[in-house]
Design a protein around this motif. Structure first.
Motif, PDB file in Angstrom:
ATOM      1  N   UNK A  96      -3.522 -52.909 -28.475  1.00 23.88           N
ATOM      2  CA  UNK A  96      -4.554 -52.000 -28.719  1.00 23.88           C
ATOM      3  C   UNK A  96      -5.586 -51.599 -27.718  1.00 23.88           C
ATOM      4  N   UNK A  97      -6.354 -52.657 -27.094  1.00 24.65           N
ATOM      5  CA  UNK A  97      -7.190 -52.646 -26.302  1.00 24.65           C
ATOM      6  C   UNK A  97      -6.643 -51.895 -25.045  1.00 24.65           C
ATOM      7  N   UNK A  98      -5.717 -52.049 -24.535  1.00 21.97           N
ATOM      8  CA  UNK A  98      -5.175 -51.285 -23.638  1.00 21.97           C
ATOM      9  C   UNK A  98      -4.821 -49.828 -23.645  1.00 21.97           C
ATOM     10  N   UNK A  99      -4.491 -49.555 -24.930  1.00 21.21           N
ATOM     11  CA  UNK A  99      -4.164 -48.020 -25.180  1.00 21.21           C
ATOM     12  C   UNK A  99      -5.648 -47.401 -25.255  1.00 21.21           C
ATOM     13  N   UNK A 100      -6.432 -48.100 -26.084  1.00 17.87           N
ATOM     14  CA  UNK A 100      -7.887 -47.464 -26.221  1.00 17.87           C
ATOM     15  C   UNK A 100      -8.437 -47.411 -24.693  1.00 17.87           C
ATOM     16  N   UNK A 101      -8.607 -48.407 -23.783  1.00 18.86           N
ATOM     17  CA  UNK A 101      -8.773 -48.135 -22.361  1.00 18.86           C
ATOM     18  C   UNK A 101      -8.193 -47.098 -21.427  1.00 18.86           C
ATOM     19  N   UNK A 102      -6.850 -46.698 -22.056  1.00 19.26           N
ATOM     20  CA  UNK A 102      -6.123 -45.650 -21.274  1.00 19.26           C
ATOM     21  C   UNK A 102      -6.155 -44.372 -21.773  1.00 19.26           C
ATOM     22  N   UNK A 103      -6.774 -44.277 -23.335  1.00 19.93           N
ATOM     23  CA  UNK A 103      -6.841 -43.017 -24.165  1.00 19.93           C
ATOM     24  C   UNK A 103      -7.619 -41.954 -23.179  1.00 19.93           C
TER      25      UNK A 103
END
Length: 136
Positions: A96-103
Motif C-alpha cells: 500500500x505504501x509503495x502504491x501511494x508513493x507511486x500514485x
C-alpha cells in the motif's frame, strides 16, 4: 483471501504495468523486488529479471501497436502479487505504501470500480472492457 487484498493486488498489477514504460520504471521494479526480497528472498532476483522482461515486452508491444499486451501483463502481475499476499499478508502494508508513493507518477487513467450482488439463480456479468455473452 479477503476482497481488500484482492483489490490491492489488482491496483498493484495495474500500477506496475502502467509505470513500466515511464521514467518511474526503476522505482517500480525496486519496490516490487523489495517485497519479494522480504517475503521470499530466494525468488527476488528472478522477479527483478521478470520485471525487466515485462518492460521489454511492453515497449516492443507499444512500438508494434499491440494494445493487448498491457492488459495481459497487468493480469499476470496481479496474479503474482495476489499469490504473494496470500502467503505473506504482512506485506500488504508495504505494498500500500509503495502504491501511494507511486500514485503521483501514474498518468491519469480512469478508475473503474464494480460491485454486484446476485441471489437465487441470478447471474452477474461485469467487464472493464468488451464483453460478449453467447447463451444458448
Amino acid at each position: 483471501m479477503d476482497a481488500e487484498l484482492a483489490v490491492l493486488a489488482g491496483t498493484a498489477g495495474t500500477t506496475l504495468v502502467t509505470l513500466l514504460t515511464t521514467e518511474a520504471w526503476q522505482r517500480v521494479s525496486d519496490g516490487i523486488t523489495s517485497l519479494w526480497r522480504r517475503a521470499e528472498p530466494t525468488r527476488a532476483e528472478a522477479i527483478s529479471a521478470e520485471l525487466e522482461v515485462a518492460r521489454t515486452d511492453l515497449l516492443a508491444a507499444r512500438d508494434s501497436g499491440d494494445a493487448e499486451v498491457g492488459g495481459e501483463l497487468g493480469a499476470e502481475w496481479q496474479g503474482r502479487i495476489r499469490r504473494l499476499l496470500v502467503t505473506h499478508p504482512e506485506e500488504a502494508a508495504a505494498l500500500r505504501r509503495l502504491i501511494d508513493e507511486l500514485q503521483p507518477l501514474t498518468p491519469d487513467v480512469p478508475s473503474v470500480t464494480q460491485h454486484a450482488t446476485a441471489s437465487g439463480h441470478a447471474r452477474v456479468y461485469q467487464a472493464g472492457r468488451d464483453q460478449h455473452i453467447d447463451q444458448r
